[in-house]
Design a protein around this motif. Structure first.
Motif, short mmCIF file in Angstrom:
data_model
loop_
_atom_site.label_atom_id
_atom_site.label_comp_id
_atom_site.label_asym_id
_atom_site.label_seq_id
_atom_site.Cartn_x
_atom_site.Cartn_y
_atom_site.Cartn_z
N ILE A 1 56.09 79.37 34.18
CA ILE A 1 55.46 78.72 33.03
C ILE A 1 56.52 77.83 32.39
CG2 ILE A 1 54.44 79.08 30.76
CD1 ILE A 1 53.42 81.81 31.81
N GLN A 2 56.11 76.59 32.12
CA GLN A 2 57.03 75.69 31.44
C GLN A 2 56.50 75.35 30.04
OE1 GLN A 2 57.49 72.09 33.71
NE2 GLN A 2 55.29 71.86 34.04
N PHE A 3 57.43 75.00 29.17
CA PHE A 3 57.13 74.69 27.78
C PHE A 3 57.67 73.30 27.48
CE2 PHE A 3 58.52 74.79 23.27
CZ PHE A 3 57.30 75.06 22.67
N GLY A 4 56.88 72.48 26.83
CA GLY A 4 57.37 71.15 26.49
C GLY A 4 56.34 70.32 25.76
N VAL A 5 56.68 69.07 25.56
CA VAL A 5 55.81 68.10 24.87
C VAL A 5 55.21 67.16 25.92
CG1 VAL A 5 55.78 66.23 23.17
CG2 VAL A 5 57.28 68.18 22.83
N GLY A 6 53.98 66.77 25.71
CA GLY A 6 53.37 65.74 26.56
C GLY A 6 52.51 66.24 27.70
N PHE A 7 52.36 67.54 27.87
CA PHE A 7 51.46 68.03 28.91
C PHE A 7 50.04 67.65 28.52
CE2 PHE A 7 54.64 71.75 29.06
CZ PHE A 7 55.49 71.07 29.92
N ASP A 8 49.27 67.16 29.47
CA ASP A 8 47.88 66.75 29.21
C ASP A 8 47.79 65.75 28.06
OD1 ASP A 8 46.94 68.50 31.24
OD2 ASP A 8 46.90 70.16 29.82
N ASN A 9 48.80 64.92 27.93
CA ASN A 9 48.86 63.89 26.88
C ASN A 9 48.89 64.45 25.46
OD1 ASN A 9 48.88 61.66 28.70
ND2 ASN A 9 46.70 62.02 29.03
N ARG A 10 49.33 65.69 25.32
CA ARG A 10 49.46 66.28 23.98
C ARG A 10 50.68 65.71 23.27
NH1 ARG A 10 47.57 71.89 23.02
NH2 ARG A 10 46.17 72.47 24.69
N LYS A 11 50.60 65.64 21.96
CA LYS A 11 51.74 65.22 21.16
C LYS A 11 52.57 66.43 20.71
CE LYS A 11 49.60 61.00 19.72
NZ LYS A 11 49.01 60.19 18.69
N GLU A 12 51.95 67.61 20.70
CA GLU A 12 52.65 68.82 20.30
C GLU A 12 53.13 69.58 21.54
OE1 GLU A 12 48.45 70.07 21.07
OE2 GLU A 12 49.34 68.39 20.04
N THR A 13 53.98 70.58 21.31
CA THR A 13 54.46 71.40 22.40
C THR A 13 53.35 72.32 22.91
OG1 THR A 13 55.29 73.03 20.82
CG2 THR A 13 56.87 71.39 21.63
N SER A 14 53.45 72.67 24.19
CA SER A 14 52.48 73.58 24.78
C SER A 14 53.08 74.17 26.06
CB SER A 14 51.16 72.86 25.08
OG SER A 14 51.37 71.79 25.99
N PHE A 15 52.33 75.06 26.67
CA PHE A 15 52.74 75.75 27.89
C PHE A 15 51.80 75.33 29.02
CE2 PHE A 15 53.77 78.42 24.30
CZ PHE A 15 55.06 78.85 24.58
N GLU A 16 52.32 75.35 30.26
CA GLU A 16 51.48 75.14 31.43
C GLU A 16 52.15 75.77 32.64
OE1 GLU A 16 50.91 70.96 32.24
OE2 GLU A 16 52.91 70.74 33.07
N ASP A 29 48.33 76.00 23.84
CA ASP A 29 49.26 76.23 22.74
C ASP A 29 49.88 77.62 22.78
OD1 ASP A 29 48.76 73.71 21.63
OD2 ASP A 29 47.11 74.46 20.42
N ASN A 30 49.18 78.57 23.39
CA ASN A 30 49.59 79.97 23.40
C ASN A 30 49.97 80.38 24.82
OD1 ASN A 30 49.58 82.83 23.39
ND2 ASN A 30 48.22 82.84 21.61
N VAL A 31 51.16 80.94 24.99
CA VAL A 31 51.63 81.35 26.31
C VAL A 31 50.72 82.42 26.92
CG1 VAL A 31 53.24 83.15 25.53
CG2 VAL A 31 53.71 81.87 27.65
N ASP A 32 50.06 83.23 26.08
CA ASP A 32 49.17 84.28 26.59
C ASP A 32 48.04 83.71 27.44
OD1 ASP A 32 50.55 86.37 25.42
OD2 ASP A 32 49.33 86.36 23.61
N ILE A 33 47.53 82.56 27.08
CA ILE A 33 46.44 81.96 27.84
C ILE A 33 46.90 81.66 29.26
CG2 ILE A 33 44.97 79.90 28.03
CD1 ILE A 33 44.93 79.93 24.92
N ILE A 34 48.08 81.11 29.39
CA ILE A 34 48.61 80.77 30.71
C ILE A 34 48.99 82.02 31.49
CG2 ILE A 34 50.37 79.46 31.97
CD1 ILE A 34 48.32 77.72 30.41
N SER A 35 49.67 82.95 30.85
CA SER A 35 50.08 84.16 31.58
C SER A 35 48.89 85.00 32.01
CB SER A 35 51.07 84.99 30.76
OG SER A 35 50.51 85.42 29.54
N GLU A 36 47.87 85.11 31.18
CA GLU A 36 46.67 85.84 31.58
C GLU A 36 45.97 85.15 32.74
OE1 GLU A 36 43.98 86.95 28.42
OE2 GLU A 36 45.67 87.49 27.14
#
Length: 71
Positions: A1-16, A29-36
């Motif tokens: 899982i990576q964390f950063g700005v600009g994923f899916d054209n977001r302006k805020e930080t997120s996980f993917e 926005d929440n790491v739980d969504i990706i980890s689950e």
């Protein structure tokens, strides 16, 4: 899982997921969504054994604990 700005054209930080081939999921926005999602994919698509399930659950809890401390 990576964390950063600009994923899916977001302006805020997120996980993917880093591996979008095996775990094709957009950012969240929440790491739980990706980890689950990753844990569910291991179980439902890959047929993961109990050891893999337990390891994924522990890793998910660890990621959640780290992000909670940084919030």
């Amino acid at each position: 899982i990576q964390f950063g700005v600009g994923f899916d054209n977001r302006k805020e930080t997120s996980f993917e997921p880093v591996d979008q081939t095996s775990f094709n999921h957009g950012s969240a926005d929440n790491v739980d969504i990706i980890s689950e999602f990753i844990c569910d994919t291991l179980v439902n698509t890959c047929g993961a054994d109990q050891t893999a399930k337990d390891t994924c659950t522990k890793a998910s809890a660890a990621a959640d604990a780290v992000t909670a401390r940084q919030a």
